[in-house]
Design a protein around this motif. Sequence first.
Motif, mmCIF file in Angstrom:
data_model
loop_
_atom_site.group_PDB
_atom_site.id
_atom_site.type_symbol
_atom_site.label_atom_id
_atom_site.label_comp_id
_atom_site.label_asym_id
_atom_site.label_seq_id
_atom_site.Cartn_x
_atom_site.Cartn_y
_atom_site.Cartn_z
ATOM 1 N N ASP A 295 0.812 -1.215 0.000
ATOM 2 C CA ASP A 295 0.000 0.000 0.000
ATOM 3 C C ASP A 295 0.847 1.268 0.000
ATOM 4 N N ARG A 296 2.167 1.125 0.210
ATOM 5 C CA ARG A 296 3.038 2.300 0.177
ATOM 6 C C ARG A 296 3.853 2.368 -1.109
ATOM 7 N N ILE A 297 3.678 1.394 -1.973
ATOM 8 C CA ILE A 297 4.297 1.410 -3.288
ATOM 9 C C ILE A 297 3.388 2.199 -4.226
ATOM 10 N N PRO A 298 3.914 3.075 -5.062
ATOM 11 C CA PRO A 298 3.072 3.845 -5.984
ATOM 12 C C PRO A 298 2.127 2.936 -6.773
ATOM 13 N N VAL A 299 0.905 3.403 -6.962
ATOM 14 C CA VAL A 299 -0.142 2.599 -7.594
ATOM 15 C C VAL A 299 0.300 2.052 -8.946
ATOM 16 N N GLU A 300 1.022 2.849 -9.725
ATOM 17 C CA GLU A 300 1.380 2.434 -11.082
ATOM 18 C C GLU A 300 2.377 1.274 -11.111
ATOM 19 N N TYR A 301 2.956 0.934 -9.936
ATOM 20 C CA TYR A 301 3.928 -0.162 -9.899
ATOM 21 C C TYR A 301 3.396 -1.397 -9.175
ATOM 22 N N ARG A 302 2.205 -1.318 -8.606
ATOM 23 C CA ARG A 302 1.729 -2.405 -7.753
ATOM 24 C C ARG A 302 1.433 -3.694 -8.506
ATOM 25 N N HIS A 303 1.160 -3.617 -9.815
ATOM 26 C CA HIS A 303 0.925 -4.841 -10.574
ATOM 27 C C HIS A 303 2.224 -5.584 -10.851
ATOM 28 N N LEU A 304 3.362 -4.899 -10.622
ATOM 29 C CA LEU A 304 4.678 -5.507 -10.849
ATOM 30 C C LEU A 304 5.416 -5.818 -9.560
ATOM 31 N N ILE A 305 5.180 -5.006 -8.514
ATOM 32 C CA ILE A 305 5.898 -5.161 -7.247
ATOM 33 C C ILE A 305 4.908 -5.430 -6.129
ATOM 34 N N LYS A 306 5.050 -6.566 -5.488
ATOM 35 C CA LYS A 306 4.194 -6.900 -4.346
ATOM 36 C C LYS A 306 4.829 -6.473 -3.029
ATOM 37 N N GLU A 307 6.149 -6.499 -2.973
ATOM 38 C CA GLU A 307 6.851 -6.037 -1.766
ATOM 39 C C GLU A 307 8.268 -5.633 -2.146
ATOM 40 N N THR A 308 8.776 -4.671 -1.404
ATOM 41 C CA THR A 308 10.162 -4.252 -1.597
ATOM 42 C C THR A 308 10.802 -3.990 -0.241
ATOM 43 N N HIS A 309 12.066 -4.351 -0.107
ATOM 44 C CA HIS A 309 12.808 -4.139 1.131
ATOM 45 C C HIS A 309 13.945 -3.151 0.870
ATOM 46 N N PHE A 310 14.166 -2.276 1.834
ATOM 47 C CA PHE A 310 15.331 -1.398 1.829
ATOM 48 C C PHE A 310 16.256 -1.892 2.939
ATOM 49 N N LYS A 311 17.453 -2.288 2.580
ATOM 50 C CA LYS A 311 18.381 -2.886 3.527
ATOM 51 C C LYS A 311 19.737 -2.194 3.417
#
Length: 385
Positions: A295-311
Amino acid sequence: MKKLLFLPFLLVIVLVPYHGISQNIEINGIILDESNNPIPFVAVGIVEKYIGTASTEDGEFSFLVTKNELKDSLSISSLGYDPYKIKVEDYLNKEKQEIILIESSTELDEVKILAPGEYVNLASKNLKNNTITAPHQVEMLYRSATTENGNSKYLVENYIKIRARGLGSYFGPMQIAESRKSADYRIWKSNLRWHSINALAHLNPFRPNDSQHARNIKKFIWKKIGDSSYEGEDVLILVGTNPKKKWESIKLYIGIDSYKVYRIERGNTLYIYKKHQSGKLILSYYKHDWDLSEDRIPVEYRHLIKETHFKAEAFVYKIITDKKKIRVIPYGIDIDIGRDNLPYRKDFWNNLSSPPDTKFYKKIKDGLEGLYGVPLEKQYEIVNE
């Protein structure tokens, strides 16, 4: 730096030296317990000269000395184990480059133990006594990585200098002195307004900050869950929960005599402290892993990215306390990591005393190299030149 954003990353801080390339001798090995299990985050080095490192998650360590240190003593310290010392030249002559630590026994007199919350208050009040508060310079290797859908997509390495004044105060000026980055395979290229190292200060419950995410740990409900030791001092293990947000908890390891804070755990954030030659504590290790939900990923990328981690992970190389030698030229604090314009100096990186590969670094490196079959070092050369 007083306005710190909640910046996501995993960061690991360990003490490692950077020396010149001449007459260097590498000291490496593994630290084990009596059952031959590796011990992570153990402080190992020559305390009097501030040369040293900390073991990785796998108990491995590596750092450089010169011939001048061969007669000095190697000191090893860890929570829960008896301290260990051995001469540098004796260690180098060992058949096996390993150190076995003995688990320390603690028998705390519960009658003499204060209320858990009182130890937290005393730890906060004694920050000036227990940490270096005079202006000093901290130098570290800082690695930050991004993953998308569990796959490695980006890695940046910075060599950073910070003018600091101890745990109880704000960060001072910061300088990105050296920089290099991998190829950028991210689908969503976020652009933050601040360097993510700000989270190192922001997420520490003892460090002041102006962020809305700041928490007053004195209002937490604290209880003792165990005990340990550090270099002969009994240590209490305390867990505090936020009465307003039950999901938020912090675990602290506090010395019962000195009120020194040896370890802080806050969600996916971990701080490990060790003793400086002055006897005061300095940060030795830090990590953080932040999961950016869909829900914090931009809407236009949500069909491609389900989750992202910053490490990320970082290794502290130097602490400079001589005011005449402190040199920090502010640069990069207001730049998203990887967007600096510094030249890539290959000689600097080749001569830097890198620590053993951690689990974090191995996974990110293998993932980046597997995307196109290009070695990470080659990516550095191509992208940064």
